[in-house]
Write a protein that holds these residues in place. Structure first.
Motif, PDB file in Angstrom:
ATOM      1  N   UNK A 137       5.266 -10.038  -4.957  1.00  0.00           N
ATOM      2  CA  UNK A 137       5.611 -11.315  -4.680  1.00  0.00           C
ATOM      3  C   UNK A 137       5.587 -11.985  -3.246  1.00  0.00           C
ATOM      4  N   UNK A 138       5.764 -11.702  -2.309  1.00  0.00           N
ATOM      5  CA  UNK A 138       5.680 -12.899  -1.039  1.00  0.00           C
ATOM      6  C   UNK A 138       4.260 -12.655  -0.559  1.00  0.00           C
ATOM      7  N   UNK A 139       3.367 -11.044  -0.803  1.00  0.00           N
ATOM      8  CA  UNK A 139       1.714 -11.761  -0.146  1.00  0.00           C
ATOM      9  C   UNK A 139       0.885 -12.193  -1.485  1.00  0.00           C
ATOM     10  N   UNK A 140       1.763 -12.674  -3.171  1.00  0.00           N
ATOM     11  CA  UNK A 140       1.218 -13.925  -3.754  1.00  0.00           C
ATOM     12  C   UNK A 140       1.563 -14.939  -3.376  1.00  0.00           C
ATOM     13  N   UNK A 141       2.638 -15.289  -2.982  1.00  0.00           N
ATOM     14  CA  UNK A 141       3.190 -16.461  -2.864  1.00  0.00           C
ATOM     15  C   UNK A 141       2.294 -16.913  -1.440  1.00  0.00           C
ATOM     16  N   UNK A 142       2.367 -15.701  -0.133  1.00  0.00           N
ATOM     17  CA  UNK A 142       2.163 -16.540   0.892  1.00  0.00           C
ATOM     18  C   UNK A 142       0.241 -16.778   0.924  1.00  0.00           C
ATOM     19  N   UNK A 195       0.983  -1.230   0.063  1.00  0.00           N
ATOM     20  CA  UNK A 195      -0.244   0.069  -0.065  1.00  0.00           C
ATOM     21  C   UNK A 195       0.715   1.270   0.278  1.00  0.00           C
ATOM     22  N   UNK A 196       1.909   1.269   0.294  1.00  0.00           N
ATOM     23  CA  UNK A 196       2.387   2.206   1.019  1.00  0.00           C
ATOM     24  C   UNK A 196       3.553   2.462  -0.428  1.00  0.00           C
ATOM     25  N   UNK A 197       3.723   1.636  -1.430  1.00  0.00           N
ATOM     26  CA  UNK A 197       4.997   1.119  -2.565  1.00  0.00           C
ATOM     27  C   UNK A 197       3.824   1.791  -3.693  1.00  0.00           C
ATOM     28  N   UNK A 198       2.481   1.254  -4.247  1.00  0.00           N
ATOM     29  CA  UNK A 198       1.450   2.027  -4.997  1.00  0.00           C
ATOM     30  C   UNK A 198       2.112   3.343  -5.207  1.00  0.00           C
ATOM     31  N   UNK A 207       9.501   0.778  -6.491  1.00  0.00           N
ATOM     32  CA  UNK A 207      10.186  -0.430  -7.274  1.00  0.00           C
ATOM     33  C   UNK A 207      10.816  -1.565  -5.822  1.00  0.00           C
ATOM     34  N   UNK A 208      11.952  -1.095  -5.161  1.00  0.00           N
ATOM     35  CA  UNK A 208      12.645  -2.024  -4.861  1.00  0.00           C
ATOM     36  C   UNK A 208      11.482  -2.347  -3.308  1.00  0.00           C
ATOM     37  N   UNK A 209      10.901  -1.374  -2.957  1.00  0.00           N
ATOM     38  CA  UNK A 209       9.525  -1.802  -1.594  1.00  0.00           C
ATOM     39  C   UNK A 209       8.559  -2.608  -2.404  1.00  0.00           C
ATOM     40  N   UNK A 210       7.704  -2.677  -3.626  1.00  0.00           N
ATOM     41  CA  UNK A 210       7.044  -3.333  -3.983  1.00  0.00           C
ATOM     42  C   UNK A 210       6.935  -4.481  -4.765  1.00  0.00           C
TER      43      UNK A 210
END
Length: 121
Positions: free
Chosen positions: A83-88, A47-50, A75-78
Motif C-alpha cells: 500500500x505504501x509503495x502504491x501511494x508513494x 519482494x520478501x513478502x510474496x 501478509x502483515x509485511x506485504x
C-alpha cells in the motif's frame, strides 16, 4: 461504428476523471516516502513478502501447522508495504494513456532515424 467509438471515448474520459480524482486524494499522503531512496526500501519488503505468501500456500498444501503463522507474518509485511509503495509511486503504472507522462499525441511528429555510422567505411 460511430457509436462504438463514442462509447470508447466516453469510457476513456471516465477513466481519466476517476484517475485524476484518485490522484488528488493521495497527493498529500506519505510525502516523506516519495523519494526514490525511500521507495527502494519498500521494494525488498514486498519482494520478501510474496515468496512468504507462496511458502504459506505450499505449507498449507502439505498440511503443516506452521502455514497460518507464516501466512500471517507474510501478509502483515506485504499489505502495508504494498500500500505504501502504491501511494508513494503515485500509481503511474496504471494511469490512463492521456494522463501518462510519456503519452504522445497520435499527430505528433516522430524524430527521424538516427544516422548511425556505417560499420564498413
Amino acid at each position: 461504428m460511430t457509436g462504438a467509438l463514442g462509447l470508447i471515448d466516453r469510457y476513456q474520459n471516465y477513466r481519466v476523471r476517476r484517475w485524476l480524482v484518485q490522484e488528488q486524494r493521495t497527493v498529500g499522503m506519505l510525502t516523506g516516502w516519495r523519494s526514490q531512496r525511500r521507495r527502494r526500501l519498500l521494494v525488498p519488503a514486498v519482494g520478501i513478502a510474496l515468496p512468504g505468501i507462496a511458502a504459506a500456500g505450499v505449507l498449507r498444501a502439505l498440511d503443516l501447522r506452521a502455514a497460518p503463522l507464516v501466512a500471517l507474518v507474510a501478509l502483515l509485511l506485504f499489505l502495508p508495504s504494498w500500500t505504501m509503495l502504491r501511494i508513494a509511486s503515485s500509481g503511474q503504472d496504471h494511469a490512463p494513456t492521456r494522463c501518462s507522462t510519456n503519452w504522445r499525441s497520435p499527430t505528433a511528429t516522430r524524430p527521424g532515424p538516427r544516422a548511425w555510422p556505417s560499420p564498413n567505411p
